[in-house]
Write a protein that holds these residues in place. Structure first.
Motif, mmCIF file in Angstrom:
data_model
loop_
_atom_site.group_PDB
_atom_site.id
_atom_site.type_symbol
_atom_site.label_atom_id
_atom_site.label_comp_id
_atom_site.label_asym_id
_atom_site.label_seq_id
_atom_site.Cartn_x
_atom_site.Cartn_y
_atom_site.Cartn_z
ATOM 1 N N CYS A 175 0.318 -0.823 -0.091
ATOM 2 C CA CYS A 175 -0.233 0.017 0.245
ATOM 3 C C CYS A 175 0.685 1.332 -0.236
ATOM 4 C CB CYS A 175 -1.047 0.117 1.435
ATOM 5 S SG CYS A 175 -2.096 -1.643 1.023
ATOM 6 N N GLY A 225 -5.552 -0.035 3.173
ATOM 7 C CA GLY A 225 -5.787 -1.047 2.555
ATOM 8 C C GLY A 225 -6.489 -2.131 3.775
ATOM 9 N N PRO A 248 -4.298 -3.218 -3.390
ATOM 10 C CA PRO A 248 -3.947 -2.134 -2.523
ATOM 11 C C PRO A 248 -4.986 -1.182 -2.609
ATOM 12 C CG PRO A 248 -2.477 -2.337 -3.995
ATOM 13 C CD PRO A 248 -2.579 -3.710 -4.134
#
Length: 178
Positions: free
Chosen positions: A48, A111, A143
Motif C-alpha cells: 500500500c 488498505g 491495495p
C-alpha cells in the motif's frame, strides 16, 4: 494649500476594507485551518505504501488539498497514514510514532491489511491497526488506488470540519491541570 473635506473623509474611510471583514466562530476558523493544512506521517509498511507514494506524484496531486508536506518526523505531523500489513514486531514502533505526534492528531488505515489484517490470519499479524491506535478513516482495497486515498483524506477533512476545537482544548487543559 486648500484641503477638501471630502478627501479627508475618503482617507478616513476605505471602502475596500468593508468587503474584507469576516465574522465567524472560533471553532469554524480553527477547523478550517486544520483541515486545509494536514501534514501526513506516512507509515508505509507494505505494498500500500507504493500507492501512497503515487498519491503524492503530479498525476494525483494531493497538494491541492494542502497535504503535500509529507513529514517523516512525527513531531511535525498530524495525520498518520498506516499503509500496509502491521506485524506485532512493527506494532510497537507504530505506537511509539503515534505517541510522539502532537495533538490534535488523526489516523487513516489504508488498505485491507491495516484495516483488518487482510489475507493474513496468522499469529504474527495485527488484525487491524484500530486494536492499537484510534482510526478516523478506513480505506478499503488491496491495495487501494490513489484516488481512494484522496477520497479518504477528503472524508477526514469533513470530519475535522465538524469537530469542536475550542471545547477539546479546554478539556485537555483542565485534564493537564488536574
Amino acid at each position: 494649500m486648500v484641503t477638501d473635506s471630502s478627501s479627508i473623509a475618503h482617507a478616513a474611510y476605505d471602502s475596500k476594507i468593508e468587503g474584507n471583514v469576516i465574522f465567524t466562530q472560533l471553532d469554524a476558523a480553527m477547523n478550517w485551518m486544520r483541515k486545509n493544512s494536514l501534514w501526513p506521517m506516512p507509515m508505509g509498511l507494505a505494498c500500500c505504501a507504493i500507492e501512497l507514494m503515487a498519491t503524492a506524484s503530479s498525476r494525483f496531486d494531493i497538494s491541492r488539498f494542502g497535504m503535500e508536506v509529507m513529514r517523516f518526523s512525527p513531531r511535525q505531523s498530524d495525520v498518520m497514514i498506516v499503509a500496509g500489513t502491521v506485524t506485532y514486531k512493527m506494532a510497537l514502533a507504530v505506537k511509539r510514532v503515534w505517541d510522539q505526534m502532537p495533538e490534535p492528531k488523526w489516523c487513516i488505515a489504508m488498505g485491507a491489511c491495516a484495516s483488518s489484517g487482510g489475507m493474513y490470519r496468522s499469529y504474527a499479524v495485527l488484525q487491524g491497526i484500530d486494536q492499537l491506535i484510534p482510526v478516523d478513516v478506513y480505506i478499503s482495497g488491496c491495495p487501494p488506488r490513489p484516488e481512494a486515498l484522496i477520497e479518504g483524506m477528503m472524508r477526514l477533512q469533513r470530519k475535522i470540519e465538524g469537530e469542536s476545537a475550542v471545547e477539546d482544548q479546554k478539556r485537555s487543559m483542565i485534564e493537564e491541570m488536574a
